[in-house]
Design an enzyme around this catalytic site. Sequence first.
Site, PDB file in Angstrom:
ATOM      1  N   LYS A  66       1.364   4.125  -2.959  1.00  0.00           N
ATOM      2  CA  LYS A  66       1.047   5.537  -2.727  1.00  0.00           C
ATOM      3  C   LYS A  66       2.280   6.422  -2.940  1.00  0.00           C
ATOM      4  O   LYS A  66       2.151   7.567  -3.399  1.00  0.00           O
ATOM      5  CB  LYS A  66       0.449   5.732  -1.335  1.00  0.00           C
ATOM      6  CG  LYS A  66      -0.911   5.030  -1.154  1.00  0.00           C
ATOM      7  CD  LYS A  66      -1.974   5.543  -2.125  1.00  0.00           C
ATOM      8  CE  LYS A  66      -3.369   5.049  -1.775  1.00  0.00           C
ATOM      9  NZ  LYS A  66      -4.390   5.550  -2.724  1.00  0.00           N
ATOM     10  N   TYR A 111       0.845  -1.201   0.000  1.00  0.00           N
ATOM     11  CA  TYR A 111       0.000   0.000   0.000  1.00  0.00           C
ATOM     12  C   TYR A 111       0.876   1.246   0.000  1.00  0.00           C
ATOM     13  O   TYR A 111       0.708   2.153  -0.822  1.00  0.00           O
ATOM     14  CB  TYR A 111      -0.914  -0.021   1.237  1.00  0.00           C
ATOM     15  CG  TYR A 111      -1.848   1.167   1.333  1.00  0.00           C
ATOM     16  CD1 TYR A 111      -2.991   1.239   0.547  1.00  0.00           C
ATOM     17  CD2 TYR A 111      -1.572   2.232   2.192  1.00  0.00           C
ATOM     18  CE1 TYR A 111      -3.851   2.329   0.631  1.00  0.00           C
ATOM     19  CE2 TYR A 111      -2.418   3.324   2.280  1.00  0.00           C
ATOM     20  CZ  TYR A 111      -3.559   3.366   1.495  1.00  0.00           C
ATOM     21  OH  TYR A 111      -4.401   4.448   1.567  1.00  0.00           O
TER      22      TYR A 111
HETATM   23  N1  LIG Z   1      -9.588   6.277   4.730  1.00  0.00           N
HETATM   24  C1  LIG Z   1      -8.324   6.550   4.970  1.00  0.00           C
HETATM   25  O1  LIG Z   1      -7.889   6.566   6.121  1.00  0.00           O
HETATM   26  C2  LIG Z   1      -7.391   6.850   3.826  1.00  0.00           C
HETATM   27  C3  LIG Z   1      -6.122   7.329   4.139  1.00  0.00           C
HETATM   28  C4  LIG Z   1      -5.241   7.618   3.114  1.00  0.00           C
HETATM   29  C5  LIG Z   1      -5.620   7.428   1.812  1.00  0.00           C
HETATM   30  N2  LIG Z   1      -6.863   6.972   1.512  1.00  0.00           N
HETATM   31  C6  LIG Z   1      -7.204   6.778   0.107  1.00  0.00           C
HETATM   32  O2  LIG Z   1      -8.417   7.405  -0.195  1.00  0.00           O
HETATM   33  C7  LIG Z   1      -8.994   6.768  -1.331  1.00  0.00           C
HETATM   34  C8  LIG Z   1     -10.471   6.534  -1.082  1.00  0.00           C
HETATM   35  O3  LIG Z   1     -10.631   5.645  -0.023  1.00  0.00           O
HETATM   36  P1  LIG Z   1     -11.773   5.811   1.090  1.00  0.00           P
HETATM   37  O4  LIG Z   1     -11.095   6.113   2.357  1.00  0.00           O
HETATM   38  O5  LIG Z   1     -12.805   6.728   0.606  1.00  0.00           O
HETATM   39  O6  LIG Z   1     -12.293   4.289   1.203  1.00  0.00           O
HETATM   40  P2  LIG Z   1     -13.615   3.581   0.627  1.00  0.00           P
HETATM   41  O7  LIG Z   1     -13.352   2.137   0.758  1.00  0.00           O
HETATM   42  O8  LIG Z   1     -14.800   4.162   1.301  1.00  0.00           O
HETATM   43  O9  LIG Z   1     -13.646   3.994  -0.911  1.00  0.00           O
HETATM   44  C9  LIG Z   1     -12.829   3.402  -1.890  1.00  0.00           C
HETATM   45  C10 LIG Z   1     -13.661   3.190  -3.137  1.00  0.00           C
HETATM   46  O10 LIG Z   1     -12.811   2.701  -4.188  1.00  0.00           O
HETATM   47  C11 LIG Z   1     -13.527   1.691  -4.862  1.00  0.00           C
HETATM   48  N3  LIG Z   1     -12.630   0.784  -5.561  1.00  0.00           N
HETATM   49  C12 LIG Z   1     -11.842  -0.190  -5.022  1.00  0.00           C
HETATM   50  N4  LIG Z   1     -11.195  -0.840  -5.985  1.00  0.00           N
HETATM   51  C13 LIG Z   1     -11.571  -0.278  -7.169  1.00  0.00           C
HETATM   52  C14 LIG Z   1     -11.243  -0.531  -8.523  1.00  0.00           C
HETATM   53  N5  LIG Z   1     -10.393  -1.506  -8.856  1.00  0.00           N
HETATM   54  N6  LIG Z   1     -11.798   0.241  -9.469  1.00  0.00           N
HETATM   55  C15 LIG Z   1     -12.672   1.220  -9.141  1.00  0.00           C
HETATM   56  N7  LIG Z   1     -13.042   1.487  -7.881  1.00  0.00           N
HETATM   57  C16 LIG Z   1     -12.487   0.750  -6.903  1.00  0.00           C
HETATM   58  C17 LIG Z   1     -14.316   0.984  -3.765  1.00  0.00           C
HETATM   59  O11 LIG Z   1     -15.386   0.216  -4.305  1.00  0.00           O
HETATM   60  C18 LIG Z   1     -14.775   2.147  -2.929  1.00  0.00           C
HETATM   61  O12 LIG Z   1     -16.020   2.644  -3.347  1.00  0.00           O
HETATM   62  C19 LIG Z   1      -8.184   5.494  -1.573  1.00  0.00           C
HETATM   63  O13 LIG Z   1      -7.290   5.702  -2.655  1.00  0.00           O
HETATM   64  C20 LIG Z   1      -7.418   5.335  -0.277  1.00  0.00           C
HETATM   65  O14 LIG Z   1      -6.204   4.648  -0.448  1.00  0.00           O
HETATM   66  C21 LIG Z   1      -7.769   6.678   2.489  1.00  0.00           C
END
Ligand SMILES: NC(=O)c1ccc[n+]([C@@H]2O[C@H](COP(=O)([O-])OP(=O)(O)OC[C@H]3O[C@@H](n4cnc5c(N)ncnc54)[C@H](O)[C@@H]3O)[C@@H](O)[C@H]2O)c1
Length: 254
Positions: free
Chosen positions: A163, A159
Amino acid sequence: MAMNLHGKNFTVTGAASGIGRATAILLAELGAAGVAISDVNEVGLKETEEICLKFGTKITARKLDVSDADAVSSWIADTVSEFGKLDGAANVAGIAGGDGTTTVQTIVQRDWDRMMGVNLNGVMYCMRSQLEHIAKPGGSIVNVASTAGIHGLPKSAAYSASKHGVIGLTRSAAGEFGRAGVRINSVLPGPIDTRIFREGEEKGLFDAKVMGGATQLGRMGRAEEVANVIAFLLSDSSSYVTGARWTVDGGYTA
Ligand SMILES: NC(=O)c1ccc[n+]([C@@H]2O[C@H](COP(=O)([O-])OP(=O)(O)OC[C@H]3O[C@@H](n4cnc5c(N)ncnc54)[C@H](O)[C@@H]3O)[C@@H](O)[C@H]2O)c1
């Protein structure tokens, strides 16, 4: 200058949930002309679409796996034909964890490939197609990385590596397209209370109390708090911001 998105068209990946959903809704709320949303999760996508439609924005929704290069490129091309032009893109879709254990020594090939396929290749496929069509000058792309893109995350090396890659891609592309008037930035969320975080917590990868407590604000963030920064970076209000790594982490990395 207040954020004004009137007349602009955007794409948002990962829009069925969390940060992607909050971003799509905010873009519609701020008066975007069109928002093309996509995700692998059709049910969640439909819910996001229904919320966005209340704001009178034109919405198109497509089931899309961002790790499929051909599917991404036809989605972007179709969006441009439907909307007439593309002004901005939020590349949000991402995954964490894996089916097996996730240390560097034990990670299985399938989990590594899937992580890179979605988190890193996915962003590259999106940008490759978006950059072909995006408004020059005036276009803006925001890629969602993570604070784990600037520090290591034991038990989540794939991961973190994916990133770090997103940040490298973003900064390189910013250099390639700056003179054409296209801005390209990354947003680095800290611990945000969404599904990805809670699922990771269940697998023992993250801990809400520990990570929320380690921020300067002493709490987890909300998806809407990240969406606010994404919308700002997509708007002309951030006209002198490009190549940035914008943390939205409650001071976690400070
Ligand atoms: N939540 C956190 O703490 C956090 C921290 C740092 C970064 N992020 C990043 O934020 C972004 C959004 O995550 P989130 O926190 O909203 O989580 P989330 O799980 O609520 O949303 C992620 C979305 O991506 C979709 N997804 C997964 N694989 C996919 C694919 N192959 N093609 C298309 N869609 C796909 C999922 O179905 C989901 O709707 C991600 O890139 C995640 O790495 C989140």
